[in-house]
Design an enzyme around this catalytic site. Sequence first.
Site, PDB file in Angstrom:
ATOM      1  N   LYS A 249       0.861  -1.184   0.000  1.00  0.00           N
ATOM      2  CA  LYS A 249       0.000   0.000   0.000  1.00  0.00           C
ATOM      3  C   LYS A 249       0.894   1.230   0.000  1.00  0.00           C
ATOM      4  O   LYS A 249       1.581   1.507   0.974  1.00  0.00           O
ATOM      5  CB  LYS A 249      -0.923   0.021   1.217  1.00  0.00           C
ATOM      6  CG  LYS A 249      -1.900   1.182   1.173  1.00  0.00           C
ATOM      7  CD  LYS A 249      -2.878   1.123   2.322  1.00  0.00           C
ATOM      8  CE  LYS A 249      -4.050   2.067   2.153  1.00  0.00           C
ATOM      9  NZ  LYS A 249      -3.681   3.467   2.115  1.00  0.00           N
ATOM     10  N   ARG A 254      -4.102   8.676  -5.582  1.00  0.00           N
ATOM     11  CA  ARG A 254      -4.742   7.712  -6.477  1.00  0.00           C
ATOM     12  C   ARG A 254      -4.911   8.361  -7.846  1.00  0.00           C
ATOM     13  O   ARG A 254      -5.468   9.454  -7.951  1.00  0.00           O
ATOM     14  CB  ARG A 254      -6.119   7.370  -5.898  1.00  0.00           C
ATOM     15  CG  ARG A 254      -6.944   6.396  -6.735  1.00  0.00           C
ATOM     16  CD  ARG A 254      -6.482   5.006  -6.446  1.00  0.00           C
ATOM     17  NE  ARG A 254      -7.276   3.989  -7.081  1.00  0.00           N
ATOM     18  CZ  ARG A 254      -8.271   3.345  -6.467  1.00  0.00           C
ATOM     19  NH1 ARG A 254      -8.631   3.654  -5.257  1.00  0.00           N
ATOM     20  NH2 ARG A 254      -8.916   2.376  -7.091  1.00  0.00           N
ATOM     21  N   ARG A 269      -8.969  10.567  -7.605  1.00  0.00           N
ATOM     22  CA  ARG A 269     -10.019   9.776  -6.971  1.00  0.00           C
ATOM     23  C   ARG A 269     -11.366  10.494  -7.038  1.00  0.00           C
ATOM     24  O   ARG A 269     -12.408   9.879  -7.076  1.00  0.00           O
ATOM     25  CB  ARG A 269      -9.573   9.609  -5.528  1.00  0.00           C
ATOM     26  CG  ARG A 269     -10.463   8.895  -4.633  1.00  0.00           C
ATOM     27  CD  ARG A 269      -9.643   8.667  -3.385  1.00  0.00           C
ATOM     28  NE  ARG A 269     -10.478   8.158  -2.335  1.00  0.00           N
ATOM     29  CZ  ARG A 269     -10.008   7.536  -1.278  1.00  0.00           C
ATOM     30  NH1 ARG A 269      -8.723   7.368  -1.131  1.00  0.00           N
ATOM     31  NH2 ARG A 269     -10.821   7.097  -0.346  1.00  0.00           N
ATOM     32  N   GLU A 299      -1.169   4.433  -8.157  1.00  0.00           N
ATOM     33  CA  GLU A 299      -0.859   5.423  -7.123  1.00  0.00           C
ATOM     34  C   GLU A 299       0.364   6.224  -7.571  1.00  0.00           C
ATOM     35  O   GLU A 299       1.372   5.639  -7.979  1.00  0.00           O
ATOM     36  CB  GLU A 299      -0.569   4.686  -5.802  1.00  0.00           C
ATOM     37  CG  GLU A 299      -0.455   5.567  -4.600  1.00  0.00           C
ATOM     38  CD  GLU A 299      -1.803   5.887  -3.926  1.00  0.00           C
ATOM     39  OE1 GLU A 299      -2.871   5.516  -4.465  1.00  0.00           O
ATOM     40  OE2 GLU A 299      -1.762   6.523  -2.849  1.00  0.00           O
ATOM     41  N   ARG A 415     -16.952   0.526  -1.864  1.00  0.00           N
ATOM     42  CA  ARG A 415     -16.024   0.209  -0.782  1.00  0.00           C
ATOM     43  C   ARG A 415     -16.534  -1.077  -0.141  1.00  0.00           C
ATOM     44  O   ARG A 415     -17.474  -1.051   0.651  1.00  0.00           O
ATOM     45  CB  ARG A 415     -16.006   1.355   0.236  1.00  0.00           C
ATOM     46  CG  ARG A 415     -14.910   1.229   1.280  1.00  0.00           C
ATOM     47  CD  ARG A 415     -15.072   2.277   2.363  1.00  0.00           C
ATOM     48  NE  ARG A 415     -14.759   3.634   1.923  1.00  0.00           N
ATOM     49  CZ  ARG A 415     -13.529   4.092   1.749  1.00  0.00           C
ATOM     50  NH1 ARG A 415     -12.494   3.311   1.970  1.00  0.00           N
ATOM     51  NH2 ARG A 415     -13.329   5.324   1.370  1.00  0.00           N
ATOM     52  N   LYS A 421      -7.658  -3.113   3.596  1.00  0.00           N
ATOM     53  CA  LYS A 421      -6.412  -2.455   4.010  1.00  0.00           C
ATOM     54  C   LYS A 421      -5.868  -3.128   5.253  1.00  0.00           C
ATOM     55  O   LYS A 421      -6.615  -3.379   6.190  1.00  0.00           O
ATOM     56  CB  LYS A 421      -6.687  -1.001   4.390  1.00  0.00           C
ATOM     57  CG  LYS A 421      -6.993  -0.116   3.238  1.00  0.00           C
ATOM     58  CD  LYS A 421      -7.239   1.298   3.727  1.00  0.00           C
ATOM     59  CE  LYS A 421      -8.698   1.518   4.008  1.00  0.00           C
ATOM     60  NZ  LYS A 421      -9.053   2.897   4.310  1.00  0.00           N
TER      61      LYS A 421
HETATM   62  P1  AMP Z   1      -7.544   4.711   2.008  1.00  0.00           P
HETATM   63  O1  AMP Z   1      -7.296   6.013   1.307  1.00  0.00           O
HETATM   64  O2  AMP Z   1      -6.863   4.614   3.347  1.00  0.00           O
HETATM   65  O3  AMP Z   1      -9.014   4.338   2.017  1.00  0.00           O
HETATM   66  O4  AMP Z   1      -6.842   3.558   1.152  1.00  0.00           O
HETATM   67  C1  AMP Z   1      -7.173   3.318  -0.167  1.00  0.00           C
HETATM   68  C2  AMP Z   1      -6.197   4.024  -1.056  1.00  0.00           C
HETATM   69  O5  AMP Z   1      -4.918   3.423  -0.988  1.00  0.00           O
HETATM   70  C3  AMP Z   1      -6.528   3.929  -2.523  1.00  0.00           C
HETATM   71  O6  AMP Z   1      -7.506   4.855  -2.908  1.00  0.00           O
HETATM   72  C4  AMP Z   1      -5.193   4.203  -3.169  1.00  0.00           C
HETATM   73  O7  AMP Z   1      -5.029   5.609  -3.346  1.00  0.00           O
HETATM   74  C5  AMP Z   1      -4.179   3.759  -2.147  1.00  0.00           C
HETATM   75  N1  AMP Z   1      -3.372   2.598  -2.552  1.00  0.00           N
HETATM   76  C6  AMP Z   1      -2.052   2.470  -2.341  1.00  0.00           C
HETATM   77  N2  AMP Z   1      -1.590   1.308  -2.798  1.00  0.00           N
HETATM   78  C7  AMP Z   1      -2.648   0.638  -3.329  1.00  0.00           C
HETATM   79  C8  AMP Z   1      -2.814  -0.631  -3.955  1.00  0.00           C
HETATM   80  N3  AMP Z   1      -1.810  -1.473  -4.123  1.00  0.00           N
HETATM   81  N4  AMP Z   1      -4.061  -0.971  -4.376  1.00  0.00           N
HETATM   82  C9  AMP Z   1      -5.109  -0.125  -4.211  1.00  0.00           C
HETATM   83  N5  AMP Z   1      -5.003   1.083  -3.621  1.00  0.00           N
HETATM   84  C10 AMP Z   1      -3.789   1.470  -3.180  1.00  0.00           C
END
Ligand code: AMP
Length: 572
Positions: A249, A254, A269, A299, A415, A421
């Site tokens: 991650k 994004r 995004r 990303e 979602r 995550k």
């Molecule tokens: P969050 O913003 O905490 O909800 O986490 C989701 C976000 O993690 C996504 O919208 C991406 O911007 C980011 N991200 C980073 N690495 C990845 C990955 N390998 N696959 C999908 N999303 C990722």
Amino acid sequence: MRYGILAEAFEKLEKTASYLEKNLVIVELLKRTPSEEMERVVLLLLGRPWPAYVSKETGVGMQQLKKAVAKASGYSSSEVDKLMRETGDLGEVVRQLMAKKRQATLFAEELTVERVFDKVKQLPEITGEGSVDRKIDLISELLTSARPVEAKFVVRTVLGDLRIGVAEGRLRDAIAKALNLDPEKVEHAYMLTTDYSVVAKAAAEGGEKGLKRLGVSVGHPVNPMLAQRAEDVDEILERMNGKAAFEIKLDGIRIQVHKDGDLIQLFTRRMEDYSSMFPDLTPPLKKSLKPRRAIVDGELVAIDKRTGKPMPFQEVLKRRRKYEIKEASEQIPVEIQLFDVLLADKRTMIDEPYIKRRAMLEKIVAGAEGKVGVVEQRVLSKKDEVQKFLNSAVKIGHEGLLAKDLNSSYRAGKREFVWLKLKPAMEALDLVVVGALYGRGRRAGYYGSYILGALDEDTGRFKTVTKCGSGYTDEDLETLTKLFKEIQVKKPHPDVDIDIECDVYFDPNAVFEVVYEEIQESPELKHTSTFGLRFPRFVKLRPDKGPTDVTTVQEIRELFELQEKRKSKTRT
Ligand code: AMP
């Protein structure tokens, strides 16, 4: 279609604040709209002749517009100014002036939706010498053939401030109702196209089948798939039937890349067009994406020029200020790490399972000087292997892992529990319980949250660190309430520094073990330790520990510093 029909609907929408009434007006309007006008009507209803993701503006300012109003109405600029001071709304000014205009009833030609739409859409294209006057002429011509209420909304549309309170979200139900369709299906079509005008047109022309025909297409950003949070590795393996793909991650922005021959577009995004902000990514993306046309998801991360290592998210955001783009792209080079593919040439990939999309992604991306890559991934089924991968990712400076269900399609805009995550749990803290607040709703009759403190080594006083309201099972809530009721007091103990008003207080004796996601400096809630915890969760009562065994404020400071270092720590 007469523009008057639209303007009258706008007038009704402006006058009512009721959600239901607004919906009725929109439904009626859509029912009256022939399918060939549907796109224009929906866009004008949303206030612009472009879908939201197109970063265009009419480029007409208030002063120019005032001139066009004066010209069309035959009143002087000072009269326009005077009314403007009184009403504060140029739309209202033009309505009043056009109503007063003597020859108001003599219309050269009826104003149509098509004419207003096309003319407003032309405005940004008028550039170069004399463009200001040509824009004023174009607008005043439109206003001359407008009825007062029509003129009001033409002016507001040009200004980009319709003020009728219709947001995109409202259109799902209105389109579904007007055309007798399932709102879920309307929404799904929107998730793929991000454009309700396209959705409404397809629905008006072909009903449910029309919606089904809508797919992803280059140039139209797709609502990105999002991830849920997982508690731990066990939860992931359980939800994903014992095996999943684990990806690094990355902490960046994004970005959805759309390639159409030589054209590269980048969408965020929130479907904003960021193409012009990262011009340095265009050549490598063109080079490394093999299909002529493609949509890929990834990303964007910033690289420290001096060390060649990834920088924290905030550094990437610094490049957002457009005026420093050139310098920024030299100072803070960026790269993009891809993790999904939605379209590869003619092949739509969104309904394919993850594993096939990943294989396709690896096939279509060729390295381009390290500026474009595919996110590191491992398919794992053993808990200790996942934990190892997580630890190594965190050590390098990444946020954690993303677990992906091998069989899931690309769920645009959703979602769900097919992307999870996984972040490292922080070392647990032992904190002393100093107060509590009553629960509400399902927790009525119990203490719903407890205020916890750490020991300040220097002064020997207890200082608050967190208000912990989650992690309790129903049984915990009951036993803890019973236990603490016995020892509750009305005032904080003299050894406790607390600024939060509690329902009850406790002398500092009992100790809770808590985990959390992050330590915060100066959190929202005023804690006397000056630190706070993000997402604190109760783990268990620690009857084996006493108040002098608890985590100290000094230790929390050290953990905070370590955490910050780890956050900005980069690949070595
Ligand atoms: P969050 O913003 O905490 O909800 O986490 C989701 C976000 O993690 C996504 O919208 C991406 O911007 C980011 N991200 C980073 N690495 C990845 C990955 N390998 N696959 C999908 N999303 C990722």
